[in-house]
Each structure stands twice: as structure tokens, then as C-alpha cells.
Design a protein around this motif. Structure first.
Motif, PDB file in Angstrom:
ATOM      1  N   GLU A  52      -5.590 -10.150   5.968  1.00 53.83           N
ATOM      2  CA  GLU A  52      -4.808 -10.004   6.637  1.00 53.83           C
ATOM      3  C   GLU A  52      -3.478 -10.820   6.694  1.00 53.83           C
ATOM      4  OE1 GLU A  52      -5.220  -8.578   9.400  1.00 53.83           O
ATOM      5  OE2 GLU A  52      -7.041  -7.792   9.180  1.00 53.83           O
ATOM      6  N   LYS A  53      -3.344 -11.498   5.553  1.00 50.67           N
ATOM      7  CA  LYS A  53      -1.855 -12.053   5.342  1.00 50.67           C
ATOM      8  C   LYS A  53      -1.530 -11.430   4.161  1.00 50.67           C
ATOM      9  CE  LYS A  53      -3.305 -16.749   5.297  1.00 50.67           C
ATOM     10  NZ  LYS A  53      -3.635 -18.255   3.905  1.00 50.67           N
ATOM     11  N   LEU A  54      -2.037 -10.191   3.574  1.00 47.06           N
ATOM     12  CA  LEU A  54      -1.774  -9.668   2.434  1.00 47.06           C
ATOM     13  C   LEU A  54      -1.439  -8.485   3.244  1.00 47.06           C
ATOM     14  CD1 LEU A  54      -1.651  -8.417  -0.257  1.00 47.06           C
ATOM     15  CD2 LEU A  54      -3.600  -7.347  -0.272  1.00 47.06           C
ATOM     16  N   LYS A  55      -1.989  -7.759   4.459  1.00 45.46           N
ATOM     17  CA  LYS A  55      -0.794  -6.457   5.397  1.00 45.46           C
ATOM     18  C   LYS A  55       0.173  -7.034   5.835  1.00 45.46           C
ATOM     19  CE  LYS A  55      -4.199  -4.831   8.029  1.00 45.46           C
ATOM     20  NZ  LYS A  55      -5.491  -4.551   8.474  1.00 45.46           N
ATOM     21  N   ALA A  56      -0.182  -8.084   6.722  1.00 43.10           N
ATOM     22  CA  ALA A  56       1.598  -9.313   7.314  1.00 43.10           C
ATOM     23  C   ALA A  56       3.033  -9.211   5.800  1.00 43.10           C
ATOM     24  CB  ALA A  56       0.878 -10.007   7.674  1.00 43.10           C
ATOM     25  N   ASP A  57       1.862  -9.244   4.935  1.00 42.55           N
ATOM     26  CA  ASP A  57       3.191  -9.598   3.821  1.00 42.55           C
ATOM     27  C   ASP A  57       4.169  -8.011   3.871  1.00 42.55           C
ATOM     28  OD1 ASP A  57       3.160 -12.360   3.608  1.00 42.55           O
ATOM     29  OD2 ASP A  57       1.901 -11.592   2.079  1.00 42.55           O
ATOM     30  N   MET A  58       2.635  -7.132   3.455  1.00 45.69           N
ATOM     31  CA  MET A  58       3.207  -5.763   2.972  1.00 45.69           C
ATOM     32  C   MET A  58       4.269  -5.018   4.914  1.00 45.69           C
ATOM     33  SD  MET A  58       0.368  -3.628   1.272  1.00 45.69           S
ATOM     34  CE  MET A  58      -0.602  -4.301   0.109  1.00 45.69           C
ATOM     35  N   ASN A  59       4.259  -5.105   5.845  1.00 47.03           N
ATOM     36  CA  ASN A  59       4.617  -4.956   7.114  1.00 47.03           C
ATOM     37  C   ASN A  59       6.209  -5.709   7.050  1.00 47.03           C
ATOM     38  OD1 ASN A  59       3.328  -4.050   8.531  1.00 47.03           O
ATOM     39  ND2 ASN A  59       1.870  -5.426   9.501  1.00 47.03           N
ATOM     40  N   ASN A  95       7.484  -6.696   3.831  1.00 45.37           N
ATOM     41  CA  ASN A  95       8.088  -5.725   2.195  1.00 45.37           C
ATOM     42  C   ASN A  95       8.243  -6.963   1.114  1.00 45.37           C
ATOM     43  OD1 ASN A  95       8.386  -2.941   3.331  1.00 45.37           O
ATOM     44  ND2 ASN A  95       9.969  -3.588   4.220  1.00 45.37           N
ATOM     45  N   ASP A  96       7.851  -7.865   1.762  1.00 45.07           N
ATOM     46  CA  ASP A  96       7.492  -9.467   0.300  1.00 45.07           C
ATOM     47  C   ASP A  96       6.872  -8.766  -0.827  1.00 45.07           C
ATOM     48  OD1 ASP A  96       7.791 -11.415  -0.066  1.00 45.07           O
ATOM     49  OD2 ASP A  96       7.899 -12.256   1.738  1.00 45.07           O
ATOM     50  N   ALA A  97       7.578  -8.645  -1.618  1.00 47.84           N
ATOM     51  CA  ALA A  97       7.013  -8.207  -3.009  1.00 47.84           C
ATOM     52  C   ALA A  97       5.782  -9.379  -3.267  1.00 47.84           C
ATOM     53  CB  ALA A  97       8.317  -7.660  -3.672  1.00 47.84           C
ATOM     54  N   GLU A 131      -1.764  -6.226  -6.644  1.00 47.15           N
ATOM     55  CA  GLU A 131      -1.247  -7.107  -7.552  1.00 47.15           C
ATOM     56  C   GLU A 131       0.253  -6.540  -8.447  1.00 47.15           C
ATOM     57  OE1 GLU A 131      -0.846 -10.946 -10.588  1.00 47.15           O
ATOM     58  OE2 GLU A 131      -2.981 -10.445  -9.326  1.00 47.15           O
ATOM     59  N   ILE A 132      -0.889  -5.401  -9.467  1.00 48.20           N
ATOM     60  CA  ILE A 132       0.288  -4.978 -10.681  1.00 48.20           C
ATOM     61  C   ILE A 132       1.251  -4.219  -9.316  1.00 48.20           C
ATOM     62  CG2 ILE A 132       0.454  -3.573 -12.293  1.00 48.20           C
ATOM     63  CD1 ILE A 132      -0.406  -6.246 -13.165  1.00 48.20           C
ATOM     64  N   ALA A 133       1.128  -3.475  -9.013  1.00 50.84           N
ATOM     65  CA  ALA A 133       2.363  -2.946  -8.096  1.00 50.84           C
ATOM     66  C   ALA A 133       3.456  -3.375  -7.421  1.00 50.84           C
ATOM     67  CB  ALA A 133       1.307  -2.442  -6.529  1.00 50.84           C
ATOM     68  N   ALA A 134       3.083  -4.224  -6.780  1.00 56.68           N
ATOM     69  CA  ALA A 134       3.746  -5.382  -5.983  1.00 56.68           C
ATOM     70  C   ALA A 134       4.894  -6.008  -7.406  1.00 56.68           C
ATOM     71  CB  ALA A 134       3.359  -6.687  -5.257  1.00 56.68           C
ATOM     72  N   LYS A 135       3.385  -6.726  -8.708  1.00 51.54           N
ATOM     73  CA  LYS A 135       4.947  -7.063  -9.545  1.00 51.54           C
ATOM     74  C   LYS A 135       6.726  -6.589 -10.571  1.00 51.54           C
ATOM     75  CE  LYS A 135       4.530  -9.584 -14.234  1.00 51.54           C
ATOM     76  NZ  LYS A 135       2.940  -9.830 -14.927  1.00 51.54           N
ATOM     77  N   LYS A 136       5.275  -5.228 -10.241  1.00 51.90           N
ATOM     78  CA  LYS A 136       6.857  -3.830 -10.974  1.00 51.90           C
ATOM     79  C   LYS A 136       7.523  -3.576  -9.836  1.00 51.90           C
ATOM     80  CE  LYS A 136       3.301  -2.084 -14.233  1.00 51.90           C
ATOM     81  NZ  LYS A 136       2.978  -0.438 -14.619  1.00 51.90           N
ATOM     82  N   GLY A 137       7.126  -3.790  -7.927  1.00 54.56           N
ATOM     83  CA  GLY A 137       8.055  -3.420  -7.283  1.00 54.56           C
ATOM     84  C   GLY A 137       7.687  -3.046  -6.304  1.00 54.56           C
ATOM     85  N   GLU A 138       6.433  -1.225  -7.053  1.00 53.54           N
ATOM     86  CA  GLU A 138       5.872  -0.415  -6.547  1.00 53.54           C
ATOM     87  C   GLU A 138       4.892  -0.080  -5.297  1.00 53.54           C
ATOM     88  OE1 GLU A 138       3.345   0.970  -9.446  1.00 53.54           O
ATOM     89  OE2 GLU A 138       5.584   1.762 -10.782  1.00 53.54           O
ATOM     90  N   LEU A 139       6.348  -1.170  -3.900  1.00 52.39           N
ATOM     91  CA  LEU A 139       5.854  -1.196  -2.981  1.00 52.39           C
ATOM     92  C   LEU A 139       4.492   0.033  -2.464  1.00 52.39           C
ATOM     93  CD1 LEU A 139       7.894  -3.968  -1.250  1.00 52.39           C
ATOM     94  CD2 LEU A 139       6.088  -4.398  -3.357  1.00 52.39           C
ATOM     95  N   ASP A 140       5.239   1.244  -2.334  1.00 54.38           N
ATOM     96  CA  ASP A 140       4.795   2.189  -1.086  1.00 54.38           C
ATOM     97  C   ASP A 140       3.108   2.164  -1.924  1.00 54.38           C
ATOM     98  OD1 ASP A 140       7.006   2.784  -0.148  1.00 54.38           O
ATOM     99  OD2 ASP A 140       7.722   4.033  -1.221  1.00 54.38           O
TER     100      ASP A 140
END
Length: 235
Positions: free
Chosen positions: A152-159, A161-163, A193-202
Motif C-alpha cells: 500500500e505504501k508503494l502504491k501511494a508512492d506511485m501516486n 511519482n516519488d521515484a 525497484e530497477i524501473a524506479a532507479k532508471k526513472g521508468e515510472l510508467d
């Protein structure tokens, strides 16, 4: 660093991924010729998840002596620590490449208790906690609520856009799942994790459905073998 400056120590277990100064940077600080630590040659064992060749080389370049991949197997940890301490006491040359290659090799456990050992392997978890059945049951009793909160924390972070937070929370889920031998769930968290590290939030968002599906599958397996109640977070 303050501990190593203030007293003698035999060995350092270095978590590679830490929030402020990572393990590679901390090792460079210890090895620095002007460092104030008491023993700049102290054995340092890297500990991290999903070891890649680049990770291992980075640890070598920073001055680490050996490398252990999560989830940690007690026998492997004991072997690597014993080896490094024996080298330090005998002052023998260290073949870093060989130690790291050996210690990063995965330990495969097979058992009829592993319904699908990539989803969950009870015997692997039991071995990790020293065959303590009561402790294993306690972990599994608390695990669903903990994982659900982290997801749930991860989903909130995605909302938001906090990479950075996405990467850190995905790393937490990856480590937790790996430690309880839920490897498919851990693998998806690692992809996020890797997608976020690369800035690939979509891409990270697309992987959330897969993460929740693997979480539900994991809980279903636990429920099927009577280890926990089935709880779903998928809407």
C-alpha cells in the motif's frame, strides 16, 4: 565509522544498499589512507540482493573482500566469515574474485514440501531459521499484514511519482519476500525497484498489477498448506 575509529573489530558485514551512504562508499571511506579507523585492512563482506556482475565488480573496486547475496543462508555466511577471518589472522593473500564468485552462487534446496519453490518453499524458510518451526509459524502469521502495508505504501508512492520512495519500498518488499523464500514475489519487486532507479515510472506502475497478483498467489499457497489465512489485496 565511529565504531571502527573507537575500537578494534574483526570483520565488517556491509549492507550495500543503505539510505544515506551506500556500502560501496562506506568501504571506500574505510580503505582511504587518511581514514581514522583503527584497521583500514579489516575484512569487509558485502551483503546485498540480486547480485549482478557489475555489483560484484563495484564491491571489489571499493576494496571489499567477499560478497554474499540475500537471502542469506546461515551455512554460507559462516563459511565466508570463517574463511575471511582465517585469511586475516594468517595474513595470506586474498583471491577476491574466487571468494565472491563462490559466495554469490545460489543455494538450491529441493523438497517435496516446496509445492512451487519459486512461489514459496517452506523447507527453505525453515532452514533459514534453523529448523525452528515455532519461529517459522510466527513469521508467517505476521507476514501478510506487513507485506500488505508495504504494498500500500508503494502504491501511494506511485501516486506521488516519488521515484526514490518507490525504489526504497520496492527494495524492502523484495528483501522481505526473498527472506521468506517467496522468490516470484521478490523478483517482481526487484523489477519495480530497477524501473524506479532508471526513472521508468510508467513501467513501475504496470508492474504493480503483477506484484499484487504474485502476492495473492503467495497467500493462496500459504492458505492451501494451512500456514495462514487467505487475504487478498487485489480490488
Amino acid at each position: 565509522m565511529r565504531i571502527l575509529e573507537g575500537r578494534d573489530s574483526d570483520l565488517v558485514l556491509m549492507d550495500v544498499q543503505m539510505p544515506e551512504i551506500d556500502g560501496v562508499e562506506a568501504t571506500k571511506m574505510i580503505r582511504d589512507p587518511v581514514s581514522e579507523v583503527r584497521n583500514r585492512n579489516i575484512p569487509i563482506i558485502a551483503i546485498t540482493a540480486h547480485a549482478m556482475n557489475d555489483d560484484r565488480q563495484g564491491c571489489l573496486d571499493a576494496g571489499m573482500n567477499a560478497y554474499i547475496s540475500k537471502p542469506i543462508q546461515p551455512e554460507e555466511l559462516y563459511r565466508v566469515i570463517s574463511y575471511e577471518l582465517s585469511l586475516a589472522s594468517d595474513q595470506l593473500p586474498v583471491n577476491n574474485e574466487q571468494v565472491i564468485a563462490d559466495s554469490s552462487s545460489p543455494t538450491t534446496m529441493t523438497s517435496d514440501n516446496c509445492t512451487d519453490k519459486r512461489i514459496f518453499c517452506r523447507e527453505e524458510l525453515l532452514a533459514r531459521v534453523g529448523d525452528n518451526e515455532s519461529f517459522c509459524q510466527n513469521i508467517l502469521k505476521q507476514l501478510p499484514k506487513h507485506l500488505q502495508d508495504e504494498i500500500e505504501k508503494l502504491k501511494a508512492d506511485m501516486n506521488e511519482n516519488d521515484a526514490k520512495r518507490i525504489r526504497m519500498n520496492a527494495h524492502t518488499i523484495k528483501g522481505t519476500a526473498s527472506n521468506v523464500a517467496a522468490h516470484r514475489l521478490s523478483d517482481v519487486a526487484y523489477e519495480i525497484e530497477i524501473a524506479a532507479k532508471k526513472g521508468e515510472l510508467d513501467k513501475a506502475r504496470l508492474l504493480m498489477d503483477k506484484l499484487e497478483q504474485e502476492y495473492d498467489i503467495f497467500l493462496s499457497v500459504l492458505a492451501d498448506i494451512g500456514l495462514t489465512e487467505q487475504i487478498s489485496i487485489c480490488s
